[in-house]
Write an enzyme that holds these catalytic residues in place. Sequence first.
Site, mmCIF file in Angstrom:
data_model
loop_
_atom_site.group_PDB
_atom_site.id
_atom_site.type_symbol
_atom_site.label_atom_id
_atom_site.label_comp_id
_atom_site.label_asym_id
_atom_site.label_seq_id
_atom_site.Cartn_x
_atom_site.Cartn_y
_atom_site.Cartn_z
ATOM 1 N N GLU A 96 -24.396 34.483 -14.595
ATOM 2 C CA GLU A 96 -24.733 35.580 -13.691
ATOM 3 C C GLU A 96 -24.606 36.926 -14.385
ATOM 4 O O GLU A 96 -23.731 37.119 -15.222
ATOM 5 C CB GLU A 96 -23.756 35.584 -12.514
ATOM 6 C CG GLU A 96 -23.906 34.381 -11.637
ATOM 7 C CD GLU A 96 -22.822 34.318 -10.575
ATOM 8 O OE1 GLU A 96 -22.271 35.362 -10.194
ATOM 9 O OE2 GLU A 96 -22.531 33.197 -10.137
ATOM 10 N N CYS A 109 -22.924 44.260 -15.505
ATOM 11 C CA CYS A 109 -21.749 43.396 -15.598
ATOM 12 C C CYS A 109 -22.212 42.071 -16.183
ATOM 13 O O CYS A 109 -23.014 41.363 -15.571
ATOM 14 C CB CYS A 109 -21.162 43.214 -14.201
ATOM 15 S SG CYS A 109 -19.787 42.064 -14.178
ATOM 16 N N CYS A 116 -15.140 29.219 -16.755
ATOM 17 C CA CYS A 116 -13.920 29.857 -17.253
ATOM 18 C C CYS A 116 -12.776 28.850 -17.196
ATOM 19 O O CYS A 116 -12.720 28.010 -16.304
ATOM 20 C CB CYS A 116 -13.599 31.065 -16.363
ATOM 21 S SG CYS A 116 -12.246 32.065 -16.990
ATOM 22 N N CYS A 120 -7.777 31.442 -12.406
ATOM 23 C CA CYS A 120 -7.254 32.404 -11.428
ATOM 24 C C CYS A 120 -7.632 31.933 -10.020
ATOM 25 O O CYS A 120 -8.790 31.593 -9.767
ATOM 26 C CB CYS A 120 -7.799 33.808 -11.690
ATOM 27 S SG CYS A 120 -7.354 34.455 -13.307
ATOM 28 N N CYS A 123 -10.656 33.487 -7.875
ATOM 29 C CA CYS A 123 -11.924 33.699 -8.566
ATOM 30 C C CYS A 123 -12.849 32.482 -8.444
ATOM 31 O O CYS A 123 -12.443 31.355 -8.716
ATOM 32 C CB CYS A 123 -11.632 34.005 -10.039
ATOM 33 S SG CYS A 123 -13.101 34.333 -10.990
ATOM 34 N N CYS A 336 -17.813 37.658 -8.920
ATOM 35 C CA CYS A 336 -17.797 36.731 -10.041
ATOM 36 C C CYS A 336 -18.043 35.263 -9.723
ATOM 37 O O CYS A 336 -17.240 34.631 -9.046
ATOM 38 C CB CYS A 336 -16.369 36.763 -10.562
ATOM 39 S SG CYS A 336 -16.168 37.535 -12.070
HETATM 40 N N1 SAH Z 1 -11.755 37.013 -17.275
HETATM 41 C C1 SAH Z 1 -11.771 38.434 -17.219
HETATM 42 C C2 SAH Z 1 -13.079 39.040 -16.768
HETATM 43 C C3 SAH Z 1 -13.829 38.379 -15.656
HETATM 44 S S1 SAH Z 1 -13.205 38.605 -14.009
HETATM 45 C C4 SAH Z 1 -10.608 38.947 -16.385
HETATM 46 O O1 SAH Z 1 -9.875 38.144 -15.844
HETATM 47 O O2 SAH Z 1 -10.398 40.153 -16.340
HETATM 48 C C5 SAH Z 1 -13.479 40.309 -13.655
HETATM 49 C C6 SAH Z 1 -12.498 40.905 -12.656
HETATM 50 O O3 SAH Z 1 -12.767 40.446 -11.323
HETATM 51 C C7 SAH Z 1 -11.048 40.555 -12.934
HETATM 52 O O4 SAH Z 1 -10.234 41.658 -12.713
HETATM 53 C C8 SAH Z 1 -10.802 39.479 -11.905
HETATM 54 O O5 SAH Z 1 -9.439 39.283 -11.691
HETATM 55 C C9 SAH Z 1 -11.554 40.021 -10.724
HETATM 56 N N2 SAH Z 1 -11.880 39.067 -9.677
HETATM 57 C C10 SAH Z 1 -12.229 37.769 -9.780
HETATM 58 N N3 SAH Z 1 -12.437 37.237 -8.557
HETATM 59 C C11 SAH Z 1 -12.231 38.213 -7.663
HETATM 60 C C12 SAH Z 1 -12.285 38.289 -6.244
HETATM 61 N N4 SAH Z 1 -12.591 37.233 -5.492
HETATM 62 N N5 SAH Z 1 -12.012 39.481 -5.673
HETATM 63 C C13 SAH Z 1 -11.699 40.569 -6.421
HETATM 64 N N6 SAH Z 1 -11.631 40.556 -7.758
HETATM 65 C C14 SAH Z 1 -11.880 39.392 -8.363
#
Ligand code: SAH
Length: 348
Positions: A96, A109, A116, A120, A123, A336
Site C-alpha cells: 500500500e 507514505c 511486517c 504491534c 496494527c 497501515c
Molecule cells: N514499522 C514502523 C513504520 C510503520 S507503522 C513503525 O512502527 O514505526 C507507522 C506508524 O503507524 C507507527 O507509528 C505505528 O505505530 C502507527 N500505527 C500502526 N497502526 C496504527 C493504528 N491502528 N492507529 C494508529 N497508529 C497506528
Amino acid sequence: MFDLNKIDILSLTYEELESILIEIGEPKFRAKQVFSWLHEKQVTSFSDMTTLSLKLRECLNEKFYINRLQVERRLASSIDDTVKYLYKLSDGNYIETVCMSYNHGRSLCISTQVGCKMGCQFCASAIAGFIRNLTPSEMLLQVYETQRNENCKISSIVLMGIGEPLDNFDNVMRFLKLLSDSRGMQMSLRHVSLSTCGIVPKIKELAEYKLGLTLSVSLHCPYDEERSKIMPVNKKYPISELLDACRFYEEHTGRRVTFEYAVIENLNSTSKAAQALAKLLKGMNCHVNLIPVNPVKERNYRTIKKTVIQFQKELEQLGINATIRRTLGSDIEAACGQLRRDALSKKA
Ligand code: SAH
C-alpha cells in the site's frame, strides 16, 4: 518486465550501474545518460531512451529490466484529497502507498516490506503477517508510479506504510541513496521521515550516516510492561535503551527526534501516563505526535477526541512539545495495512 535472468536496473546505485556499463564496453559517461532516463525522466522502457543508439537500447533490454508496479486498486477519499493505492508487485504480492495533500505539497507514505514481523497489537500489517522485504526499486517505484498516476510531484516522503524500515536496512539505505542522488530524483533527505518501532542497534547505525532525515520513533507507551504487551519489540529493546539510542541519534545528527504516540482509550492516555512520558523525554530536543488510534476491526482499540486533546494539554503543561496528527483519508481505510489485509482475506 520482470525477468529472473535479468538485472533489476532501478535497484542499482549510480556507481553499480556505471561499473556494469563499463564492463560491457560503454564509456564512463553513459551511466549519467541512462541514470537520468531512469531516475530523472523516469521512463518505463529502454526504447524511450532516445539519446542512446538503437543497438545499445537493445543490449540494455537483453541484460536489464525496468521494474513496474501495477495499480490493483485506487481509492480516493471524498473527505480530503488523500489517495490510496494498492499496488501489485511483479511476484503478485500487494503493498500500500498513500498520497496525502498538505498546503506545502504532496506527501507520500510508502511501504518498506510485504507485511511486517514486529507484531504491534494495534496494527493491521501485523495481523496479515510477513512475507518479504521490498527491493530498492519497489520502494522507489511507489514514488515514480504515484507521480505518474496522479500527475503530480511528490515533495516529501514518510517511511510509515507497511513494514519496519530498519528491519530492511540495506535496501532502505540504497533506496534513500537513489532518491537523493543529484543525477536522479534529487529529493533532499530533509524531506524524508523514517518511522521505526525501535530497533536500537539500527537506530545507532543510521545515526552514523548523518543523512539529515527525520527519525520518528513509535513509542506509544511510557511503561515497559504495558509497552511490551502492545509492542513485542520492547521485550528485546526496552524503553531506556530505546531512548539512549534516540539521544545518540540526536547528538550525532543534530536532528530533533519525533515520537509517535497512538492515543488508546483506557490504555496509555491517563494523566499518570502523561507525567511518566514527560519524565522520560525531559531534556530531549524532541516532539510528540499524538495519533488518534485508527480502529482495526480485529482489535478493540479506540480513541475519544476529548482524551487526545486533554493528553496534549497535559504534555504541553509539562513542557513537552506535542501536536495531534490530522486524520486523513479515514473513509478509505488509510491506516497501515488495512487494504492489503482485506485483499488477502477476499482471496482466501
Ligand atoms: N514499522 C514502523 C513504520 C510503520 S507503522 C513503525 O512502527 O514505526 C507507522 C506508524 O503507524 C507507527 O507509528 C505505528 O505505530 C502507527 N500505527 C500502526 N497502526 C496504527 C493504528 N491502528 N492507529 C494508529 N497508529 C497506528
